[in-house]
Write an enzyme that holds these catalytic residues in place. Structure first.
Site, PDB file in Angstrom:
ATOM      1  N   CYS A   1     -39.809 -40.436  92.188  1.00  0.00           N
ATOM      2  CA  CYS A   1     -39.636 -39.292  93.096  1.00  0.00           C
ATOM      3  C   CYS A   1     -38.686 -39.600  94.245  1.00  0.00           C
ATOM      4  O   CYS A   1     -38.643 -38.853  95.219  1.00  0.00           O
ATOM      5  CB  CYS A   1     -40.984 -38.855  93.651  1.00  0.00           C
ATOM      6  SG  CYS A   1     -42.232 -38.599  92.398  1.00  0.00           S
TER       7      CYS A   1
ATOM      8  N   GLU B   1     -38.591 -41.674  96.759  1.00  0.00           N
ATOM      9  CA  GLU B   1     -38.996 -42.003  98.130  1.00  0.00           C
ATOM     10  C   GLU B   1     -39.288 -43.483  98.333  1.00  0.00           C
ATOM     11  O   GLU B   1     -39.429 -43.931  99.469  1.00  0.00           O
ATOM     12  CB  GLU B   1     -40.220 -41.177  98.556  1.00  0.00           C
ATOM     13  CG  GLU B   1     -41.563 -41.696  98.096  1.00  0.00           C
ATOM     14  CD  GLU B   1     -41.941 -41.256  96.702  1.00  0.00           C
ATOM     15  OE1 GLU B   1     -43.108 -41.375  96.324  1.00  0.00           O
ATOM     16  OE2 GLU B   1     -41.030 -40.784  95.979  1.00  0.00           O
TER      17      GLU B   1
ATOM     18  N   ASN C   1     -37.837 -44.822  92.934  1.00  0.00           N
ATOM     19  CA  ASN C   1     -38.920 -44.599  91.975  1.00  0.00           C
ATOM     20  C   ASN C   1     -38.767 -43.252  91.291  1.00  0.00           C
ATOM     21  O   ASN C   1     -37.694 -42.637  91.327  1.00  0.00           O
ATOM     22  CB  ASN C   1     -40.273 -44.684  92.700  1.00  0.00           C
ATOM     23  CG  ASN C   1     -40.437 -43.554  93.694  1.00  0.00           C
ATOM     24  OD1 ASN C   1     -39.495 -43.226  94.429  1.00  0.00           O
ATOM     25  ND2 ASN C   1     -41.604 -42.940  93.742  1.00  0.00           N
TER      26      ASN C   1
END
Length: 994
Positions: A572, A574, A570
């Site tokens: 970020c 994670e 995604n």
């Protein structure tokens, strides 16, 4: 001694100083310590000249020289039995200052001890103050009520150590004038307290409480329709009535779901804890004020506890016992034990409850899919969703287009449009729209993809606002380590590579290479793997992108292998969920505040179990309550029900435990704390399955086979046979029983854990971000709410215990950019414990992340820090992360030409501007050998560095290093020769994902 004095060659005076005694005024005797002279003179200079950057640098050097003169004169004839009276020393200090023509400083030196002991008294309003009128919100002038001002400031300092009302009131007086508005009066008090934060962190709480008084007046006045004020004590008795009025008005304005009014408001209001309004630091409350609280025409009328209760009620709206669950959720949020992600906080309980955090999409190779992707991105971003787009299926530059009999322009022009869409949809002004594009390393456009964030070249082929990430298969890194070739393809000719991973990918990829050799594939290009790898790392440093993420660990350890493939992460890095043309993956995030679950004795497992159990229930509720903007997201989320429970405040917990980040003990704590979170989260999801039913696609998943995240590590080990995989698989809890429970009882959620960056919600809770090391012990944080002085309160507490917290220490922290390393009077154990991000070897971050990763079914946002970067260092670091079994990495942080604002806050409005516009390359230090960390640990070197790049735009090589194990020789790349730098840690845009 001072740092500068310590750098002088040893002298007779230095030797004598260790035996000379000093007789104090009270008759006590202590060893002579020249550093005390240095401290005293520094304070005198600061009092006269201030502490701006130029003066601070000059003062440090000047004081070192003057201290040396005093020391030399005092000890020239001293012997082992010499005793000096403190008056002798002070007389000589004054004489040396006068001889140096520092007359004002000499006078300040004589007076500064007495001045420090004097506490300013709160004077009664002067005649001038008595004539001041305040213009209220209704425009009417009323006499200044100084008594109320003093009362509010007195409330603000009550119960806090080492703060006082007097300096706040004195500073506030300076900004009064006749006709001042009520808002300006409130702001004068807030800014007065803010100027004191760098001297005492508890003034951050004072500032927050004064902001809270302003917010109370704003909210009560709006709801009452006339100027209304209430102190904190008064508000405690009227919170219930206020909450009812707030809810009624918010529903009238169509901001809040009318269903909330059907709750038993008697039970709800009785559970509200007004005293928790006092738990905010200034940065946290200001962030909520600016971006989270409900407002109308710019007027905030939602107070903090109403905010938390609104969120809790929204999450409990479909529970059987709504009130009990809402109170349970409120307790967790308002106590900062757990915090939901920003979209949940924004929208829970509102008329548009888009509560999910992250959305992952796959873009197919046709115009309908591509332009549908733009529309989906806009709709998903509108309500604060972060986006991860898999663009690998889109055919590459030069590929044939059957419909037009033409040639494709590749994926890059489409990425440019995706970039502009993210900019245009800025999430209602609450935070910047943000997306990340992923591309697999074998895509023929990969080299252009690497250049997307460059500031040079054709701007039509650049995406300055969109994040990018490499989706790297294991086979590529095998080629890097063996110095083999690598072949690039257009996906329309090798379509199945997109869905293959592990050994199946490697075998099929080699078949396509053979086909290309035979001329059976039209668009392909062969490159040297290490050249491409070097370019990837060079661009990562120069532009901060693309990030490095690993395709095979994400898929081989995915619990959902039976229903699809993980094609990207995604925004970020994670989230690792399946995507395809029919399903947009959705994840719902929240984070446990680890600081609230440790004591000096260790992890509070009972409290952690309660918190995690409630948190998983809250996250599961999000899935059913959520407002879905596109059907593909609804279909995916309801079918698989993934959630992502993470953590924040990791280093705060280490401070509480006294464990340096760069230590085996900290790595072990990362392991055990994540093991407990994983155990409790899986247990909670399985219990929800017994209560509510399994998620739809459970059968066939790893869960259904009794394979938990710790067990899936073996799948990666098996696939990496022959390749070094240095992972730990030890455990401490009873996993056998849980395996059987999960296999027979099921799981409510396909995925349960992911560690997000928590950039904003950690500010709300007053702890460090996620699993991040502390950037600096004193710095200025910039975000969409402004600039904030941030000082490490744990450090200040420790320095106070050692008698080291004073004005000179503040000056030293500014001078040394928030680092203790060069401040001689600080003990070595404190330097190790409070080492900052660039003083901690990134090996320790990777080691801790590796130990966490074995327990997590998704991934973790892992930033990596590197000082004096070189090609060798980056190569070693990222391959070390691969060998340690990590799924993803996030930003590469490098030192930029930024620094702590080297000026006192006194006499200012508290607004700092610490970010320099100077290019990092201009100020970067020359490349040097790796310096030891605070713990003395060497840099990670699991394998030989790879050969230098030979691509035309590769960075020029520097001196060759020695290989660590058999393999190709390498040359360093001096990244300070580039025209850019990796992501600046002080860049406020970096928190767009939170």
């Amino acid at each position: 001694m001072s740092t500068e004095a310590a750098q002088r060659p040893p002298s007779t005076a230095d030797t004598a100083a260790t035996t000379v005694r000093v007789i104090r005024r009270d008759g006590a005797v202590s060893p002579f310590d020249a550093s005390k002279i240095s401290v005293a003179m520094t304070k005198a200079f600061l009092a006269v000249e201030g502490g701006d950057a130029a003066a601070s640098s000059r003062i440090h050097h000047l004081v070192a020289d003057l201290t040396g003169q005093v020391e030399s004169s005092l000890l020239r004839h001293a012997g082992p039995d010499t005793a000096l009276h403190i008056e002798q020393i002070q007389d000589l200090v004054e004489l040396v200052l006068m001889r140096g023509e520092h007359h004002k400083v000499a006078r300040a030196y004589v007076l500064y001890r007495d001045e420090r002991a004097k506490a300013r008294q709160v004077a009664a309003p002067t005649k001038a103050e008595a004539s001041i009128n305040v213009r209220a919100a209704d425009g009417v002038l009323r006499p200044l009520d100084w008594g109320r001002v003093a009362h509010v400031v007195g409330e603000a300092v009550a119960g806090l150590d080492d703060v006082a009302a007097e300096p706040v009131l004195t500073e506030a007086r300076r900004n009064l004038y006749d006709g001042i508005t009520a808002d300006e009066l409130a702001l004068a008090q807030i800014m007065a307290a803010r100027t004191l934060v760098e001297q005492e962190p508890n003034y951050s709480y004072v500032s927050a409480r004064l902001l809270l008084d302003k917010l109370r007046g704003e909210a009560l006045t709006y709801l009452a329709g006339s100027p209304t004020l209430a102190s904190q004590n008064e508000m405690a008795h009227r919170y219930g009535g206020y909450f009812r009025d707030y809810l009624t008005r918010a529903i009238e304005l169509e901001l809040v779901d009318p269903e909330l009014a059907t709750f038993d408001l008697g039970r709800i209001t009785a559970a509200i804890m007004p005293e928790r309004d006092l738990d905010f630091g200034f940065l946290g409350l200001q962030t909520l004020y600016d971006r989270y609280f409900q407002h109308h025409d710019g007027v905030r009328f939602e107070l903090p506890q109403a905010f938390f209760m609104r969120v809790a009620m929204g999450l409990a709206i479909r529970e059987d016992d709504r009130e009990s669950r809402a109170i349970e959720f409120y307790e967790l949020l308002s106590s900062f034990h757990f915090m939901a992600s920003t979209p949940t906080l924004f929208n829970s309980g509102t008329t548009r409850p888009q509560l999910s955090s992250c959305f992952l999409t796959t873009v197919d190779d046709d115009l309908d899919s591509i332009f549908q992707a733009y529309k989906n991105n806009a709709l998903l971003a509108k309500y604060s969703g972060g986006l991860g787009n898999d663009w690998t299926p889109v055919r590459g530059l030069g590929a044939h287009i059957k419909g037009t009999n033409g040639q494709s322009q590749g994926v890059v022009p489409f990425l440019k449009i995706a970039n502009d869409t993210a900019v245009a949809v800025n999430q209602g002004g609450k935070r910047k729209g943000a997306a990340c594009a992923y591309l697999e390393t074998w895509h023929v456009d990969i080299e252009e993809f690497l250049d997307l964030r460059k500031n040079t070249g054709d701007d039509r082929r650049r995406t300055h606002d969109m994040n990018t990430a490499n989706w790297v298969p294991d086979e590529f890194l095998r080629r890097v380590e063996s110095d083999a070739s690598w072949t690039l393809f257009s996906p329309n000719e090798v379509p199945d590579l997109h869905d293959l991973y592990g050994n199946a990918f490697a075998e099929r990829y080699r078949e396509y290479e053979a086909a290309a050799e035979r001329g059976e594939i039209k668009v392909s290009r062969r490159v040297r793997a290490v050249d491409l790898w070097r370019r990837m790392l060079t661009m990562l440093f120069e532009t901060g992108h693309p990030w490095i993420t690993f395709k095979d660990p994400c898929n081989l350890r995915s619990p959902q292998q039976h229903v699809g493939v993980v094609h990207s992460s995604n925004l970020c890095t994670e989230i690792t969920l399946n995507t395809d043309a029919e399903e947009v993956a959705v994840c719902n995030l929240g984070s446990v505040n680890l600081l609230k679950h440790v004591t000096p004795d260790g992890l509070d497992t009972e409290r952690l179990e309660r918190t995690v159990g409630t948190a998983v229930r809250m996250l599961d509720n999000v899935i059913d309550i959520n407002f879905y903007t596109i059907p593909e997201a609804s279909r995916s989320n309801l079918r698989h029900r993934p959630v992502g429970l993470g953590l924040m405040g990791f280093q705060d917990a280490l401070f509480e435990l006294g464990l340096p980040l760069s230590s085996d003990a900290a790595v072990t704590f990362a392991d055990t704390s994540m093991e407990h979170i994983s155990y409790y989260a899986i247990t909670a999801s399985s219990a929800l399955a017994a209560e509510r039913g399994r998620y739809e696609s459970f059968e066939g998943s790893l869960w259904s086979k009794g394979i938990l995240p710790i067990d899936s590590m073996q799948l990666l080990i098996d696939a990496r046979s022959g390749d070094a995989l240095d992972v730990d698989t030890s455990s401490t809890l009873d996993w056998d029983t849980l395996r059987e429970t999960v296999r027979t009882q099921g799981m409510r959620n396909s995925n349960v854990m992911a560690i997000a960056p928590t950039a904003t919600i950690s500010n709300i809770c007053g702890v460090g971000q996620s699993i991040e090391p502390l950037f600096q012990n004193l710095f200025v944080k910039s975000n969409m709410s402004g600039d904030f002085t941030v000082i490490n309160p744990h450090l200040v507490t420790s320095l106070k215990e050692h008698g080291l917290w004073d004005e000179v220490m503040v000056s030293d922290l500014k001078y040394f950019d928030g680092s203790l390393g060069q401040i001689d009077r600080v003990p070595a154990d404190l330097k190790a414990l409070y080492a900052t991000a660039f003083e901690v070897e990134s090996k320790w971050l990777v080691d801790a992340a590796s130990r966490r990763q074995k327990w997590i079914d998704q991934a973790q946002s892992l930033n990596l820090y590197i000082d004096s970067p070189s090609g060798r260092k980056l190569d070693e670091l990222y391959r070390y992360a691969w060998h340690k079994g990590l799924k993803t990495t996030y930003y590469l942080r490098a030192r930029s030409a930024t620094h702590v604002e080297k000026s006192t806050l006194r006499g200012t409005d508290g607004k700092l501007n610490a970010v320099s516009a100077t290019p990092a390359a201009a100020a970067a230090p020359p490349a040097a050998a790796p310096a030891p960390t605070a713990s003395g640990s060497p840099s990670p070197s699991p394998t030989a560095a790879v050969p230098a790049a030979t691509a035309p735009d590769a960075v020029p090589p520097a001196t060759p290093p020695v290989a660590e194990r058999p393999g190709p020789k390498a040359e360093d790349v001096d990244f300070t020769a580039t025209d850019g730098a990796a992501c600046r840690i002080d860049d406020p845009d970096c928190e767009a994902c939170q």
